[in-house]
Design a protein around this motif. Sequence first.
Motif, mmCIF file in Angstrom:
data_model
loop_
_atom_site.group_PDB
_atom_site.id
_atom_site.type_symbol
_atom_site.label_atom_id
_atom_site.label_comp_id
_atom_site.label_asym_id
_atom_site.label_seq_id
_atom_site.Cartn_x
_atom_site.Cartn_y
_atom_site.Cartn_z
ATOM 1 N N ARG A 55 2.264 -5.175 31.664
ATOM 2 C CA ARG A 55 1.572 -6.080 32.586
ATOM 3 C C ARG A 55 0.404 -6.764 31.869
ATOM 4 N N ARG A 56 -0.338 -5.998 31.083
ATOM 5 C CA ARG A 56 -1.503 -6.554 30.409
ATOM 6 C C ARG A 56 -1.101 -7.604 29.382
ATOM 7 N N VAL A 57 0.023 -7.355 28.685
ATOM 8 C CA VAL A 57 0.510 -8.346 27.727
ATOM 9 C C VAL A 57 0.867 -9.624 28.466
ATOM 10 N N HIS A 58 1.559 -9.471 29.589
ATOM 11 C CA HIS A 58 1.890 -10.623 30.433
ATOM 12 C C HIS A 58 0.658 -11.443 30.751
ATOM 13 N N LEU A 59 -0.376 -10.749 31.208
ATOM 14 C CA LEU A 59 -1.605 -11.427 31.618
ATOM 15 C C LEU A 59 -2.277 -12.108 30.439
ATOM 16 N N ALA A 60 -2.397 -11.380 29.323
ATOM 17 C CA ALA A 60 -3.075 -11.925 28.152
ATOM 18 C C ALA A 60 -2.356 -13.171 27.663
ATOM 19 N N VAL A 61 -1.026 -13.122 27.661
ATOM 20 C CA VAL A 61 -0.238 -14.247 27.169
ATOM 21 C C VAL A 61 -0.374 -15.452 28.101
ATOM 22 N N ALA A 62 -0.330 -15.197 29.411
ATOM 23 C CA ALA A 62 -0.477 -16.300 30.365
ATOM 24 C C ALA A 62 -1.852 -16.927 30.238
ATOM 25 N N LEU A 63 -2.859 -16.061 30.095
ATOM 26 C CA LEU A 63 -4.233 -16.553 29.937
ATOM 27 C C LEU A 63 -4.348 -17.411 28.688
ATOM 28 N N THR A 64 -3.740 -16.953 27.611
ATOM 29 C CA THR A 64 -3.777 -17.682 26.341
ATOM 30 C C THR A 64 -3.118 -19.048 26.497
ATOM 31 N N SER A 65 -2.001 -19.059 27.210
ATOM 32 C CA SER A 65 -1.306 -20.307 27.463
ATOM 33 C C SER A 65 -2.230 -21.290 28.173
ATOM 34 N N SER B 216 8.814 -2.797 14.433
ATOM 35 C CA SER B 216 9.026 -3.743 13.335
ATOM 36 C C SER B 216 9.726 -4.990 13.871
ATOM 37 N N GLY B 217 9.519 -6.113 13.171
ATOM 38 C CA GLY B 217 10.206 -7.349 13.541
ATOM 39 C C GLY B 217 9.453 -8.134 14.587
ATOM 40 N N LEU B 218 9.937 -9.344 14.819
ATOM 41 C CA LEU B 218 9.273 -10.243 15.765
ATOM 42 C C LEU B 218 10.013 -10.229 17.090
ATOM 43 N N LEU B 219 9.300 -10.593 18.168
ATOM 44 C CA LEU B 219 9.936 -10.682 19.472
ATOM 45 C C LEU B 219 10.517 -12.080 19.652
ATOM 46 N N LEU B 220 11.545 -12.180 20.474
ATOM 47 C CA LEU B 220 12.097 -13.491 20.791
ATOM 48 C C LEU B 220 11.075 -14.279 21.619
ATOM 49 N N PRO B 221 11.002 -15.596 21.425
ATOM 50 C CA PRO B 221 10.054 -16.368 22.238
ATOM 51 C C PRO B 221 10.432 -16.333 23.709
ATOM 52 N N ALA B 222 9.419 -16.402 24.563
ATOM 53 C CA ALA B 222 9.653 -16.392 26.005
ATOM 54 C C ALA B 222 8.537 -17.176 26.671
ATOM 55 N N ALA B 223 8.859 -17.811 27.798
ATOM 56 C CA ALA B 223 7.834 -18.576 28.519
ATOM 57 C C ALA B 223 6.861 -17.613 29.178
ATOM 58 N N PRO B 224 5.561 -17.901 29.113
ATOM 59 C CA PRO B 224 4.591 -17.028 29.784
ATOM 60 C C PRO B 224 4.856 -17.007 31.286
ATOM 61 N N PHE C 95 5.107 -17.082 21.869
ATOM 62 C CA PHE C 95 5.500 -16.035 20.910
ATOM 63 C C PHE C 95 4.635 -14.784 21.098
ATOM 64 N N HIS C 96 4.076 -14.623 22.327
ATOM 65 C CA HIS C 96 3.370 -13.393 22.692
ATOM 66 C C HIS C 96 2.072 -13.181 21.931
ATOM 67 N N THR C 97 1.350 -14.236 21.625
ATOM 68 C CA THR C 97 0.042 -14.035 20.982
ATOM 69 C C THR C 97 -1.037 -14.064 22.050
ATOM 70 N N PHE C 98 -2.224 -13.607 21.713
ATOM 71 C CA PHE C 98 -3.373 -13.829 22.599
ATOM 72 C C PHE C 98 -4.325 -14.817 21.930
ATOM 73 N N ALA C 99 -5.280 -15.309 22.707
ATOM 74 C CA ALA C 99 -6.083 -16.469 22.272
ATOM 75 C C ALA C 99 -6.814 -16.209 20.959
ATOM 76 N N VAL C 100 -6.850 -17.225 20.134
ATOM 77 C CA VAL C 100 -7.482 -17.100 18.813
ATOM 78 C C VAL C 100 -8.525 -18.201 18.640
ATOM 79 N N THR C 101 -9.354 -18.001 17.657
ATOM 80 C CA THR C 101 -10.247 -19.043 17.145
ATOM 81 C C THR C 101 -10.580 -18.608 15.727
ATOM 82 N N CYS C 102 -11.584 -19.227 15.098
ATOM 83 C CA CYS C 102 -11.850 -18.765 13.734
ATOM 84 C C CYS C 102 -12.817 -17.602 13.777
ATOM 85 N N SER C 103 -12.665 -16.699 12.822
ATOM 86 C CA SER C 103 -13.557 -15.547 12.747
ATOM 87 C C SER C 103 -14.542 -15.807 11.627
ATOM 88 N N MET C 104 -15.808 -15.512 11.909
ATOM 89 C CA MET C 104 -16.834 -15.803 10.929
ATOM 90 C C MET C 104 -16.659 -14.978 9.657
#
Lengths: 656, 656
Positions: free
Chosen positions: B136-146, B284-292, B349-358
């Motif tokens: 559930r948390r992955v779902h939420l994080a991914v939707a939020l990132t989207s 191991s390996g990558l997940l298949l892409p899916a719509a948030p 692709f199931h990532t969460f929000a990014v930006t640059c890290s100092m």
Amino acid sequence: PTGHHQQCSSEKIKSAALSFLPILTWLPSYPIKEYLFGDIVSGLSTGVMQLPQGLAYAMLAAVPPVYGLYASFYPVVLYTFFGTSKHVSIGTFAVISLMIGGVVVREAPDSMFMLQANGTNSSVPSLIDTEARDARRVHLAVALTSLVGINQLLLGLLRFGFVAIYLTEPLVRGFTTAASVHVFVSQLKYLFCVKTRRFSGPLSVVYSLIAVLKDITSTNITALILGLTCIVFLYGVKDVNERFKAKLPLPIPGEIIVIVSTGVSYGMSLFENYQVDIVGTIPSGLLLPAAPDFSVLPNLVTDSIAIAIVGFSMDISLAKIFALKYGYSVDGNQELIALGLCNFIGSFFHTFAVTCSMSRSLVQESTGGKTQIAGFLASLVVLLVVVAIGFIFQPLPQTVLAAIIMVNLVGMFKQMRDIPLLWKTSKLELAIWLVAFVSSVLLGLDYGLLVSIGFAIVTVIYRTQSPKSMILGHIPNTGMYCDVDEYQESIECTGIKIFHLNASIYFANSDLYINTLKQKVRYDVLYLTLKKHTVVRLVLLDVQGNGQVTESQTESDSEETHFLRTLCAVHSIILDFTPVNFIDSVGAKAIKSVIKEYAAVDVHVFIAGCSRTLLDELRTLLFFSGPVTPDIVFPTVHDAVLHCQHRRPRPSSTVV
Amino acid sequence: PTGHHQQCSSEKIKSAALSFLPILTWLPSYPIKEYLFGDIVSGLSTGVMQLPQGLAYAMLAAVPPVYGLYASFYPVVLYTFFGTSKHVSIGTFAVISLMIGGVVVREAPDSMFMLQANGTNSSVPSLIDTEARDARRVHLAVALTSLVGINQLLLGLLRFGFVAIYLTEPLVRGFTTAASVHVFVSQLKYLFCVKTRRFSGPLSVVYSLIAVLKDITSTNITALILGLTCIVFLYGVKDVNERFKAKLPLPIPGEIIVIVSTGVSYGMSLFENYQVDIVGTIPSGLLLPAAPDFSVLPNLVTDSIAIAIVGFSMDISLAKIFALKYGYSVDGNQELIALGLCNFIGSFFHTFAVTCSMSRSLVQESTGGKTQIAGFLASLVVLLVVVAIGFIFQPLPQTVLAAIIMVNLVGMFKQMRDIPLLWKTSKLELAIWLVAFVSSVLLGLDYGLLVSIGFAIVTVIYRTQSPKSMILGHIPNTGMYCDVDEYQESIECTGIKIFHLNASIYFANSDLYINTLKQKVRYDVLYLTLKKHTVVRLVLLDVQGNGQVTESQTESDSEETHFLRTLCAVHSIILDFTPVNFIDSVGAKAIKSVIKEYAAVDVHVFIAGCSRTLLDELRTLLFFSGPVTPDIVFPTVHDAVLHCQHRRPRPSSTVV
């Protein structure tokens, strides 16, 4: 010196006492012969207006009518002692009453006082324990008023009278017009005599309107005709008063309609025979003072702040207009203290929050009122009615009160004319007006006020961020420098660019300053990168991506070369700092880095017209360090230009 | 011309394409020999850092560790194509991860996934269905990132990159320091290996701290010792790297501790024998892409806006620093689009929000990274681990990750040194820093950001309202006029007062302008009322009440007379409008009324140094009407003074 010191402090105490009790300054020297007649006439006229307004606004505040009379008496007496404005008429006011009503109904809705739950059978309206409900509502209104008074008192003692300056005129006018819309809509149910519930909070205007329209079929025709007649009559009287202002010794008191319609209502038994809602019980005499019920306060804090500020802003804006007209001055802080005491002390005598009313104040002034004595006499008129003959108003139909309120709003609605006027003079102020109006109508008066103050503040930021930039040229035979695009006479000095941007340099516009400088001086990253021997094509593309020098995009090769040649010829840049009123660390860093950037390509940057204050700020911000020395600062643009011209221009840089 | 036009539009399309895909501008001319080696070294170093940071920040984001690796791969690849900064390292970032984690935990708290209700027996912790919870948390994080991506994309397409200017440096530094406090506190539970719930919203820092302290007795000593060892080691390595920066060819990779501690953990079976929490399953390996899952979006809108803005402001502030250092430019709008695409496409692709890290960006730059190629290579390192050897990190203790995060915060905490620095340079900016810090620590990062932006804007208003006023005097033999209190040489011109206040005149300071003018010119209501033949005593009292001319309070009679005589002598007032950058209708009215007021007592008011823009504004505001004509405007103070001196001064008024 000790004696002198003692004298000083005793004088200070005296002056503090005088400023706290302004009546001590004007009453001892009250010129009876000159002023008294005017004050008596004015006091009686105003008193006559206080009566129906008090009854009507009590309906707005959702308390029984007699409390409107209390609110038209106690605070008015108190203001005589503490107020500094000689012409405003303190008492009940539509907007404030409406705000109180909104809070009171929210905290004590009808649904809390149902005697029987008739949820399923909606055709039979459920009975409401009006007595308990009204008692509760009075409790709430009085407690709220007490809190409003405390707020105003505190703000006044903390010398916060200046907050009124954030309430700029377009904001206040947009806000009061919105308030009139609220008041108008709230009166429709009384005019049509339909029973709808009262709404509060965002979109309450829309809900109220829909509710009235839904129930429009149950209109009481008698009440509507009576109401419309009153409106036509009152509007006619108002019109006559305005047209023949010069010829009439006194304005015709339209409020006489109250007496007439009370008589009609009594004679025809409108309540019994035609189901027209009437004012109802008005107990004679005053109530014993009692402490407000402070247990309900926590829910009311934010509302009380909004009411306190709106009340004060109404008072001070009107007081200032009269003060300017008659050449005396009003003190914002003392006005806050006066209003605070009126509301706080008043609340112990069961009043609801007051401020000055525009319609009454205009009557008080135009009928010859000279001092606070007029207000005092008006309050005595109210007192007379309360203790002796209040009961005669009992058969007065509510629709008549609604008519009085609506006609009083005409002046407010006329403020709509601001829109075309502001469209011509200032779009930004029109925006403030419209934001204040729309947000106050839709979100309610409290949130509306907050949003519009926020918006007004943001417009100031916008103004500092939309400055005009120019390159200055010398007007021959003078020491003056003007915009080369505007003045044909002005001539650019060879090799020197004088940059002028009329704004202070701080975080929100330091980028703008630097970008405009670079654009205007046409000396961008482009040239800097050229010096670093990179391929020209790449650089041009980069610049396009950046969007800054897009003009050069379609230039042919020869133009490009010419452009570069012009650039190389500039050996000095003078920043005209005359319009810079303040600078912050972000701004100082930006200027410093641009100076360094240009220094790297042998272009010298000078600062001219820097005020003493600004120079101090720059010093504190450690602006002068490294290659940036105080030598680059000149008192005027002309001095800087002379310095640049006498400096032997360095040989042009080695590129090409 | 048609051909030229076609050429133009085709060039425009080309330039738009180039600005949207910056890689097309730099990759074709990539100098392989010069740049490639640096980029490879830098890419490998940064990639090594991405790994533990990805795992650690996934913990902050409240999702399983492997998702941190995904977030360190996809967005980084995308940024290579769309980003304009050559030196920032895009990927997981503590502050953003923490904000995501806060939202995710709020929307899917542990309590939603209890397998058995053990309310009464609190000593036995209830079991949580971690699998369902994490899904559930992955779902939420991914939707939020989207949603964050969509926000950034929209802002970029609408050219809203300028919003970053409101994030002034003290604000960003105060805010990021506060964020470090949040991150630090959130890691304590992992360092001590105690099980506390996660808090979000206002005061969550305090609650988290209390929760950890309450449970401090259940600390896992093994984990704590391991964590502290790592902290000491990592801090030592960091210190050595900084001290011997010049001598070391490459910084020592402290992240090697991860390998060591994973080995130790595996060898000693820390999880099984000592109950030390470990990273756990890394598939191991990558997940298949899916719509948030867009059904959860409505609750996340406001959070996503805050995260989008914070992410962008981190990116742009760091990108600008590097751009300035290496002489290229970054485009705020394109950066928004790039970040938006990283987050939006990444979320499929199931990532969460990014930006640059100092911390990573500094490593990428210092190890010789020249272009976005370095970032691309770093992402390949991550990819290798994800598809091939991810499982070896499974025994890595969480306390080690906490140690890595905490040591990375050291740089952020060093920003505390701003406080004494700002105290010396600018109290107002210190106030912004402190407000940003305190509000972000206590209210949470979202509300904190809002409050601090509001405060920063209010400081600008404050600056325009705290101007310096002065009376100018003539410096003999020049055309210059300076503050008579500051410059001994400057001499006041007889009968002429030149007033200067360095601020624009608008609603919030027009009163201030008028009051200061009257005070400085010492020509107040006092004199105006005197003209009207009222009793002097009364007037003086009034003036005291108003608080404006309180100096005159203790003056003796002779002083009073002298004072009045000086006043009468003034026949002209010149308002120096050089610092006035804009005026609104309230300001114009105030100036107009003061001109009329003085005109009533035969004192002429002139305006000098009014810019062309301001003159236009005054015209639109209908300033010039009645007695106020454009004749009163002069280009410089000197011109106005000459005019006043040549005008035959009118005979002094008839008072006394």
